[in-house]
Write a protein that holds these residues in place. Structure first.
Motif, PDB file in Angstrom:
ATOM      1  N   ARG A   1       0.821  -1.207   0.000  1.00 12.42           N
ATOM      2  CA  ARG A   1       0.000   0.000   0.000  1.00 12.42           C
ATOM      3  C   ARG A   1       0.855   1.258   0.000  1.00 12.42           C
ATOM      4  N   SER A   2       2.107   1.129   0.427  1.00 12.08           N
ATOM      5  CA  SER A   2       3.004   2.297   0.522  1.00 12.08           C
ATOM      6  C   SER A   2       3.871   2.487  -0.709  1.00 12.08           C
ATOM      7  N   PHE A   3       4.454   1.389  -1.187  1.00 12.51           N
ATOM      8  CA  PHE A   3       5.433   1.513  -2.285  1.00 12.51           C
ATOM      9  C   PHE A   3       4.903   0.993  -3.621  1.00 12.51           C
ATOM     10  N   GLY A   4       3.709   0.397  -3.615  1.00  7.25           N
ATOM     11  CA  GLY A   4       3.164  -0.142  -4.850  1.00  7.25           C
ATOM     12  C   GLY A   4       3.455  -1.628  -4.963  1.00  7.25           C
TER      13      GLY A   4
ATOM     14  N   GLY B   1      12.634   0.873   4.501  1.00 10.72           N
ATOM     15  CA  GLY B   1      11.304   0.280   4.574  1.00 10.72           C
ATOM     16  C   GLY B   1      10.420   0.938   5.623  1.00 10.72           C
ATOM     17  N   VAL B   2      10.505   2.265   5.730  1.00  9.19           N
ATOM     18  CA  VAL B   2       9.659   2.982   6.704  1.00  9.19           C
ATOM     19  C   VAL B   2       8.258   3.108   6.102  1.00  9.19           C
ATOM     20  N   VAL B   3       7.293   2.453   6.705  1.00 10.99           N
ATOM     21  CA  VAL B   3       5.926   2.490   6.167  1.00 10.99           C
ATOM     22  C   VAL B   3       4.898   2.591   7.300  1.00 10.99           C
ATOM     23  N   VAL B   4       3.866   3.380   7.004  1.00 11.89           N
ATOM     24  CA  VAL B   4       2.735   3.502   7.933  1.00 11.89           C
ATOM     25  C   VAL B   4       1.476   3.200   7.112  1.00 11.89           C
ATOM     26  N   ALA B   5       0.579   2.418   7.650  1.00  7.44           N
ATOM     27  CA  ALA B   5      -0.668   2.104   6.930  1.00  7.44           C
ATOM     28  C   ALA B   5      -1.413   3.404   6.625  1.00  7.44           C
TER      29      ALA B   5
ATOM     30  N   GLU C   1      -4.376   4.492   6.609  1.00  7.65           N
ATOM     31  CA  GLU C   1      -5.415   5.022   7.506  1.00  7.65           C
ATOM     32  C   GLU C   1      -4.847   5.523   8.833  1.00  7.65           C
ATOM     33  N   TYR C   2      -3.543   5.295   9.061  1.00  9.87           N
ATOM     34  CA  TYR C   2      -2.912   5.773  10.306  1.00  9.87           C
ATOM     35  C   TYR C   2      -1.971   6.940  10.072  1.00  9.87           C
ATOM     36  N   ARG C   3      -1.833   7.376   8.818  1.00 11.62           N
ATOM     37  CA  ARG C   3      -0.853   8.435   8.524  1.00 11.62           C
ATOM     38  C   ARG C   3      -1.320   9.798   9.028  1.00 11.62           C
ATOM     39  N   GLY C   4      -0.349  10.678   9.219  1.00 16.71           N
ATOM     40  CA  GLY C   4      -0.669  12.061   9.567  1.00 16.71           C
ATOM     41  C   GLY C   4      -1.093  12.249  11.005  1.00 16.71           C
ATOM     42  N   ARG C   5      -0.837  11.251  11.853  1.00 22.25           N
ATOM     43  CA  ARG C   5      -1.194  11.427  13.272  1.00 22.25           C
ATOM     44  C   ARG C   5      -0.050  10.998  14.186  1.00 22.25           C
ATOM     45  N   GLY C   6       1.175  11.099  13.671  1.00 22.43           N
ATOM     46  CA  GLY C   6       2.341  10.907  14.533  1.00 22.43           C
ATOM     47  C   GLY C   6       2.856   9.485  14.651  1.00 22.43           C
ATOM     48  N   VAL C   7       2.282   8.542  13.895  1.00 23.07           N
ATOM     49  CA  VAL C   7       2.728   7.143  14.012  1.00 23.07           C
ATOM     50  C   VAL C   7       4.162   6.990  13.485  1.00 23.07           C
ATOM     51  N   GLY C   8       4.438   7.605  12.315  1.00 19.76           N
ATOM     52  CA  GLY C   8       5.787   7.529  11.745  1.00 19.76           C
ATOM     53  C   GLY C   8       6.809   8.114  12.708  1.00 19.76           C
ATOM     54  N   SER C   9       6.463   9.232  13.331  1.00 17.82           N
ATOM     55  CA  SER C   9       7.399   9.875  14.273  1.00 17.82           C
ATOM     56  C   SER C   9       7.628   9.009  15.507  1.00 17.82           C
ATOM     57  N   LEU C  10       6.544   8.432  16.017  1.00 13.81           N
ATOM     58  CA  LEU C  10       6.653   7.552  17.190  1.00 13.81           C
ATOM     59  C   LEU C  10       7.620   6.402  16.891  1.00 13.81           C
TER      60      LEU C  10
ATOM     61  N   LEU D   1      19.691   7.450   5.905  1.00 12.20           N
ATOM     62  CA  LEU D   1      18.562   6.957   5.115  1.00 12.20           C
ATOM     63  C   LEU D   1      18.397   7.796   3.852  1.00 12.20           C
ATOM     64  N   TYR D   2      17.720   7.202   2.873  1.00 10.44           N
ATOM     65  CA  TYR D   2      17.290   7.937   1.678  1.00 10.44           C
ATOM     66  C   TYR D   2      15.846   8.357   1.934  1.00 10.44           C
ATOM     67  N   PRO D   3      15.578   9.656   2.031  1.00 12.55           N
ATOM     68  CA  PRO D   3      14.221  10.084   2.403  1.00 12.55           C
ATOM     69  C   PRO D   3      13.279  10.142   1.204  1.00 12.55           C
ATOM     70  N   ALA D   4      12.055   9.622   1.391  1.00  6.05           N
ATOM     71  CA  ALA D   4      11.023   9.850   0.379  1.00  6.05           C
ATOM     72  C   ALA D   4      10.345  11.186   0.676  1.00  6.05           C
ATOM     73  N   THR D   5      10.347  11.571   1.938  1.00  2.00           N
ATOM     74  CA  THR D   5       9.919  12.914   2.332  1.00  2.00           C
ATOM     75  C   THR D   5      10.857  13.377   3.438  1.00  2.00           C
ATOM     76  N   THR D   6      11.335  14.609   3.313  1.00  3.80           N
ATOM     77  CA  THR D   6      12.328  15.070   4.295  1.00  3.80           C
ATOM     78  C   THR D   6      11.692  15.511   5.610  1.00  3.80           C
ATOM     79  N   VAL D   7      10.405  15.890   5.550  1.00  2.53           N
ATOM     80  CA  VAL D   7       9.794  16.547   6.723  1.00  2.53           C
ATOM     81  C   VAL D   7       9.898  15.679   7.978  1.00  2.53           C
ATOM     82  N   LEU D   8       9.443  14.431   7.830  1.00  4.94           N
ATOM     83  CA  LEU D   8       9.443  13.498   8.964  1.00  4.94           C
ATOM     84  C   LEU D   8      10.852  13.382   9.560  1.00  4.94           C
ATOM     85  N   TYR D   9      11.831  13.222   8.694  1.00  2.00           N
ATOM     86  CA  TYR D   9      13.184  12.936   9.179  1.00  2.00           C
ATOM     87  C   TYR D   9      13.877  14.186   9.719  1.00  2.00           C
ATOM     88  N   ARG D  10      13.597  15.326   9.109  1.00  3.72           N
ATOM     89  CA  ARG D  10      14.188  16.566   9.645  1.00  3.72           C
ATOM     90  C   ARG D  10      13.663  16.837  11.050  1.00  3.72           C
TER      91      ARG D  10
HETATM   92  C1  LIG Z   1       6.087   8.950   5.155  1.00  5.51           C
HETATM   93  C2  LIG Z   1       5.292   8.218   6.232  1.00  5.51           C
HETATM   94  C3  LIG Z   1       6.130   7.100   6.802  1.00  5.51           C
HETATM   95  C4  LIG Z   1       4.956   9.241   7.321  1.00  5.51           C
HETATM   96  O1  LIG Z   1       4.242   8.594   8.367  1.00  5.51           O
HETATM   97  P1  LIG Z   1       3.181   9.413   9.272  1.00  5.51           P
HETATM   98  O2  LIG Z   1       2.744   8.529  10.356  1.00  5.51           O
HETATM   99  O3  LIG Z   1       2.172  10.013   8.401  1.00  5.51           O
HETATM  100  O4  LIG Z   1       4.131  10.578   9.840  1.00  5.51           O
HETATM  101  P2  LIG Z   1       3.821  11.587  11.033  1.00  5.51           P
HETATM  102  O5  LIG Z   1       2.327  11.700  11.218  1.00  5.51           O
HETATM  103  O6  LIG Z   1       4.604  11.184  12.223  1.00  5.51           O
HETATM  104  O7  LIG Z   1       4.375  12.935  10.418  1.00  5.51           O
HETATM  105  C5  LIG Z   1       5.565  13.548  10.853  1.00  5.51           C
HETATM  106  C6  LIG Z   1       5.759  14.814  10.066  1.00  5.51           C
HETATM  107  O8  LIG Z   1       6.019  14.479   8.692  1.00  5.51           O
HETATM  108  C7  LIG Z   1       5.087  15.151   7.864  1.00  5.51           C
HETATM  109  N1  LIG Z   1       4.787  14.271   6.749  1.00  5.51           N
HETATM  110  C8  LIG Z   1       4.343  12.998   6.800  1.00  5.51           C
HETATM  111  N2  LIG Z   1       4.163  12.532   5.548  1.00  5.51           N
HETATM  112  C9  LIG Z   1       4.495  13.534   4.701  1.00  5.51           C
HETATM  113  C10 LIG Z   1       4.500  13.665   3.294  1.00  5.51           C
HETATM  114  N3  LIG Z   1       4.137  12.658   2.482  1.00  5.51           N
HETATM  115  N4  LIG Z   1       4.897  14.844   2.771  1.00  5.51           N
HETATM  116  C11 LIG Z   1       5.276  15.871   3.574  1.00  5.51           C
HETATM  117  N5  LIG Z   1       5.279  15.791   4.925  1.00  5.51           N
HETATM  118  C12 LIG Z   1       4.893  14.640   5.472  1.00  5.51           C
HETATM  119  C13 LIG Z   1       3.896  15.401   8.734  1.00  5.51           C
HETATM  120  O9  LIG Z   1       3.130  16.486   8.246  1.00  5.51           O
HETATM  121  C14 LIG Z   1       4.536  15.712  10.053  1.00  5.51           C
HETATM  122  O10 LIG Z   1       5.041  17.032  10.060  1.00  5.51           O
HETATM  123  P3  LIG Z   1       4.323  18.178  10.953  1.00  5.51           P
HETATM  124  O11 LIG Z   1       4.399  17.656  12.370  1.00  5.51           O
HETATM  125  O12 LIG Z   1       5.145  19.388  10.700  1.00  5.51           O
HETATM  126  O13 LIG Z   1       2.932  18.274  10.433  1.00  5.51           O
HETATM  127  C15 LIG Z   1       3.953   7.661   5.674  1.00  5.51           C
HETATM  128  O14 LIG Z   1       3.253   8.709   5.053  1.00  5.51           O
HETATM  129  C16 LIG Z   1       4.128   6.552   4.658  1.00  5.51           C
HETATM  130  O15 LIG Z   1       4.144   5.372   5.012  1.00  5.51           O
HETATM  131  N6  LIG Z   1       4.236   6.909   3.353  1.00  5.51           N
HETATM  132  C17 LIG Z   1       4.420   5.958   2.270  1.00  5.51           C
HETATM  133  C18 LIG Z   1       5.789   5.271   2.320  1.00  5.51           C
HETATM  134  C19 LIG Z   1       6.936   6.238   2.445  1.00  5.51           C
HETATM  135  O16 LIG Z   1       7.039   7.237   1.746  1.00  5.51           O
HETATM  136  N7  LIG Z   1       7.862   5.930   3.366  1.00  5.51           N
HETATM  137  C20 LIG Z   1       9.042   6.728   3.616  1.00  5.51           C
HETATM  138  C21 LIG Z   1      10.175   6.072   2.956  1.00  5.51           C
HETATM  139  S1  LIG Z   1      11.682   6.965   3.248  1.00  5.51           S
END
Ligand SMILES: CC(C)(COP(=O)(O)OP(=O)(O)OC[C@H]1O[C@@H](n2cnc3c(N)ncnc32)[C@H](O)[C@@H]1OP(=O)(O)O)[C@@H](O)C(=O)NCCC(=O)NCCS
Length: 385
Positions: free
Chosen positions: A23-26, A80-84, A86-95, A114-123
């Motif tokens: 569901r995350s990477f296809g 392989g950082v993935v969040v389902a 329906e659980y995204r955007g509520r801090g699960v990835g950060s936890l 790591l290689y980021p797909a999105t920098t926000v979470l990791y920054r």
């Molecule tokens: C990327 C992913 C792991 C984030 O998980 P999440 O549980 O939604 O993350 P959080 O809710 O803890 O978000 C943490 C921060 O990252 C931001 N963020 C999360 N996903 C984002 C996205 N796709 N684009 C931009 N910012 C994003 C959130 O807005 C939040 O920032 P804020 O506190 O300033 O609002 C999840 O969206 C996912 O599984 N995506 C598909 C697979 C993927 O891209 N994995 C990453 C591989 S490196």
């Protein structure tokens, strides 16, 4: 939603992880290969988040070492950082990522990358850009005529894995490399026994390449001398009657750029990777520094997620080594958080870090000394993980 908990992923949860991955990477990928590989992470390097019994997120930590200033630093490679969905955007990835950082400390990795797909979470968690992965395209015909015919080159296989690791290590020590990964030997063995990879070895170097979309693709070429570089690149270029181009993962300062008659094609691809120090004193103590550069200075680190890094520190660098020790009497030192620390460690000029607000305080006179201490060949990686 019940209370979310971070857990160590167990074999019975791998079906659930696979489902979230799709569901995350296809779709795609070999399920059995993935499962076989996933099982090797079950020694505390596979974390997940559960809601009750349901697994809703996962991440893995590769047990790498990484070259920094020509020395090996243990590094947890997060993948392989993935969040389902329906659980995204509520801090699960950060936890989960906070738990990953702590696990890296527990496992003895003072660095994580790591290689980021999105920098926000990791920054938010203290990672910052530290280096690139480059792919250059050379004319195969150019490589074919590089010579090196006096150098013996033989076909290599699985039994040469230890030799390859040794030759790479010698090369990175001499070149004072920063960034390249050291993979577990079992992984190197499996590449070398893969019939799609072609590996050749000389006395002081080796090459691993394969076919990729009608071109030849060099995954890694290590050469300890000009003659070996010529011989190995020419071996790859010998395929020029079929392959018109050779795609190569190598740094922009690799000798091949000085040997090949025509410059590499401009379609150079760059993937950026991010770094974080999880144990600042250990990360400083294990990396190499330039010989002849001496520095004594104080730093104030504020690291909200890994508080053991927080505090006033004295940085000493001399004789190619460094140390970071707590100090009770700090001078007016630089102030930085984990992002500034990671970027500084990777050689980002202090002026750039000040420009981005990642470093404040201190005396500008110390800036050039810090630049000199963390300078070296630009950090790069050859591999994606
Ligand atoms: C990327 C992913 C792991 C984030 O998980 P999440 O549980 O939604 O993350 P959080 O809710 O803890 O978000 C943490 C921060 O990252 C931001 N963020 C999360 N996903 C984002 C996205 N796709 N684009 C931009 N910012 C994003 C959130 O807005 C939040 O920032 P804020 O506190 O300033 O609002 C999840 O969206 C996912 O599984 N995506 C598909 C697979 C993927 O891209 N994995 C990453 C591989 S490196």
């Amino acid at each position: 939603m019940t209370e979310l908990r971070v857990v160590d992923v167990v074999e019975e949860q791998l079906d659930a992880v696979w489902e979230v991955r799709i569901r995350s990477f296809g779709p795609g990928g070999d399920r059995d290969e993935w499962q076989k590989n996933a099982l090797t992470f079950m020694d505390g390097r596979f974390l997940g988040v559960v809601d009750g019994d349901a697994l809703v997120a996962a991440a893995r930590i590769w047990p790498f070492e990484q070259w920094w200033g020509g020395r090996r630093v243990p590094m947890g490679g997060v993948a392989g950082v993935v969040v389902a969905p329906e659980y995204r955007g509520r801090g699960v990835g950060s936890l989960m990522m906070r738990a990953v950082l702590k696990r890296c400390v527990d496992k003895g990795y003072p660095l994580t990358a790591l290689y980021p797909a999105t920098t926000v979470l990791y920054r938010h968690l203290g990672y910052e850009f530290a280096g690139n992965r480059y792919k250059f395209s050379f004319e195969a015909a150019d490589l074919r005529t590089l010579g090196g015919k006096g150098t013996a080159v033989r076909k290599a296989g699985r039994a040469d894995a230890a030799l390859f690791l040794e030759l790479a290590a010698k090369n990175h020590e001499v070149r004072r490399s920063s960034g390249p990964l050291i993979w577990p030997r079992t992984e190197v063995e499996s590449w070398l026994e893969d019939e799609d990879n072609f590996a050749y070895v000389a006395d002081d170097g080796f090459v691993v390449y394969n076919w990729s979309e009608g071109a030849l693709a060099v995954d890694e070429l290590i050469a300890g001398s000009e003659e070996t570089a010529r011989a190995l690149w020419a071996t790859v270029g010998s395929g020029s009657s079929i392959a018109k181009s050779v795609q190569a993962y190598c740094p922009p300062f690799d000798p091949i750029h000085l040997l090949a008659e025509h410059e590499a094609d401009g379609d150079t691809r760059i993937n950026r990777w991010m770094l974080r120090l999880t144990d600042a004193p250990a990360a400083i103590a294990t990396r190499g520094f330039p010989d002849g550069v001496v520095l004594e200075t104080d730093l104030r680190i504020d690291d909200p997620d890994l508080t053991a890094n927080t505090g006033d520190w004295h940085l000493s660098v001399a004789n190619g080594s460094g140390s970071l020790k707590p100090t009770d009497n700090p001078a007016d030192g630089l102030r930085l958080g984990p992002r500034g620390l990671a970027a500084l460690y990777a050689g980002t000029p202090v002026a750039a870090l000040r420009g981005a607000g990642l470093i404040t305080g201190g005396a500008p006179a110390t800036d050039s000394a810090l630049d000199a201490v963390f300078a070296g060949p630009t950090p790069y990686m050859l591999d994606y993980f």
